[in-house]
Design a protein around this motif. Structure first.
Motif, PDB file in Angstrom:
ATOM      1  N   VAL A  82      26.235 -26.969  -4.933  1.00 19.93           N
ATOM      2  CA  VAL A  82      26.699 -27.696  -6.117  1.00 19.93           C
ATOM      3  C   VAL A  82      26.763 -29.176  -5.761  1.00 19.93           C
ATOM      4  CG1 VAL A  82      28.654 -28.044  -7.676  1.00 19.93           C
ATOM      5  CG2 VAL A  82      28.046 -25.738  -6.957  1.00 19.93           C
ATOM      6  N   GLN A 117      29.632 -31.062 -10.255  1.00 16.39           N
ATOM      7  CA  GLN A 117      31.022 -30.621 -10.184  1.00 16.39           C
ATOM      8  C   GLN A 117      31.914 -31.520 -11.030  1.00 16.39           C
ATOM      9  OE1 GLN A 117      32.108 -27.799  -8.691  1.00 16.39           O
ATOM     10  NE2 GLN A 117      34.149 -28.174  -9.471  1.00 16.39           N
ATOM     11  N   LYS A 118      31.704 -32.829 -10.946  1.00 15.44           N
ATOM     12  CA  LYS A 118      32.514 -33.758 -11.731  1.00 15.44           C
ATOM     13  C   LYS A 118      32.274 -33.552 -13.225  1.00 15.44           C
ATOM     14  CE  LYS A 118      33.007 -38.012 -10.349  1.00 15.44           C
ATOM     15  NZ  LYS A 118      32.733 -39.363  -9.813  1.00 15.44           N
ATOM     16  N   HIS A 135      31.419 -30.708 -14.617  1.00 11.98           N
ATOM     17  CA  HIS A 135      32.081 -29.437 -14.914  1.00 11.98           C
ATOM     18  C   HIS A 135      33.582 -29.635 -15.134  1.00 11.98           C
ATOM     19  CE1 HIS A 135      33.097 -25.165 -14.587  1.00 11.98           C
ATOM     20  NE2 HIS A 135      33.968 -25.481 -13.658  1.00 11.98           N
ATOM     21  N   ILE A 179      34.220 -28.650  -2.798  1.00  7.95           N
ATOM     22  CA  ILE A 179      32.947 -27.951  -3.027  1.00  7.95           C
ATOM     23  C   ILE A 179      32.556 -27.192  -1.763  1.00  7.95           C
ATOM     24  CG2 ILE A 179      30.469 -28.237  -3.413  1.00  7.95           C
ATOM     25  CD1 ILE A 179      31.223 -30.695  -5.197  1.00  7.95           C
ATOM     26  N   THR A 229      26.536 -20.358  -8.246  1.00  9.94           N
ATOM     27  CA  THR A 229      26.808 -21.784  -8.458  1.00  9.94           C
ATOM     28  C   THR A 229      28.063 -21.938  -9.310  1.00  9.94           C
ATOM     29  OG1 THR A 229      24.454 -22.275  -8.345  1.00  9.94           O
ATOM     30  CG2 THR A 229      25.853 -23.951  -9.326  1.00  9.94           C
ATOM     31  N   MET A 269      31.726 -23.707  -8.447  1.00  9.73           N
ATOM     32  CA  MET A 269      32.273 -24.744  -9.327  1.00  9.73           C
ATOM     33  C   MET A 269      33.652 -24.349  -9.851  1.00  9.73           C
ATOM     34  SD  MET A 269      28.802 -25.790 -11.336  1.00  9.73           S
ATOM     35  CE  MET A 269      29.388 -27.257 -12.151  1.00  9.73           C
ATOM     36  N   ALA A 276      36.214 -24.523  -6.860  1.00  6.14           N
ATOM     37  CA  ALA A 276      36.495 -25.918  -6.492  1.00  6.14           C
ATOM     38  C   ALA A 276      37.340 -26.591  -7.574  1.00  6.14           C
ATOM     39  CB  ALA A 276      35.198 -26.684  -6.268  1.00  6.14           C
ATOM     40  N   ALA A 277      37.044 -26.325  -8.829  1.00  6.11           N
ATOM     41  CA  ALA A 277      37.825 -26.909  -9.932  1.00  6.11           C
ATOM     42  C   ALA A 277      39.257 -26.388  -9.908  1.00  6.11           C
ATOM     43  CB  ALA A 277      37.173 -26.593 -11.274  1.00  6.11           C
TER      44      ALA A 277
END
Length: 96
Positions: free
Chosen positions: A4, A9-10, A12, A28, A55, A59, A62-63
């Motif tokens: 990712v 990621q940002k 998302h 991540i 993926t 995400m 990590a979020a």
């Protein structure tokens, strides 16, 4: 290498500032390492093209870690985000 990108990621997480970029990148890598530990293999060596569910799992994890930075909280269940175990169960490499 992470599956990712920081930009993905940002997007998302709807983060539009750069102050937390190092933290987000660390999360991540940590999320991918945790998922790989649960799966029993390295994602990038297992697949030529990384499946979108994996993926998405990185995400999502990590979020979740970004939003809930403390180990415990009244609002945070001490479990993986919703749907993570379904992905792990379907993709895990079982050896006996």
């Amino acid at each position: 290498m992470a599956i990712v990108s920081l930009a993905d990621q940002k997007a998302h997480m709807r983060v539009d500032f750069n102050d937390d970029d190092a933290l987000i990148e660390d999360q991540i890598y940590a999320a991918q390492a945790h998922l790989e530990q649960l799966l029993g293999y390295e994602i990038e060596t297992e697949f030529a093209t990384v499946p979108s569910d994996l993926t998405g799992a990185v995400m999502q994890l990590a979020a979740s870690w970004y939003e809930n930075r403390e180990a415990t909280s009244g609002d945070v269940p001490g479990e993986l985000p919703l749907g993570m175990w379904d992905i792990v169960r379907e993709r895990r490499n079982y050896t006996f």
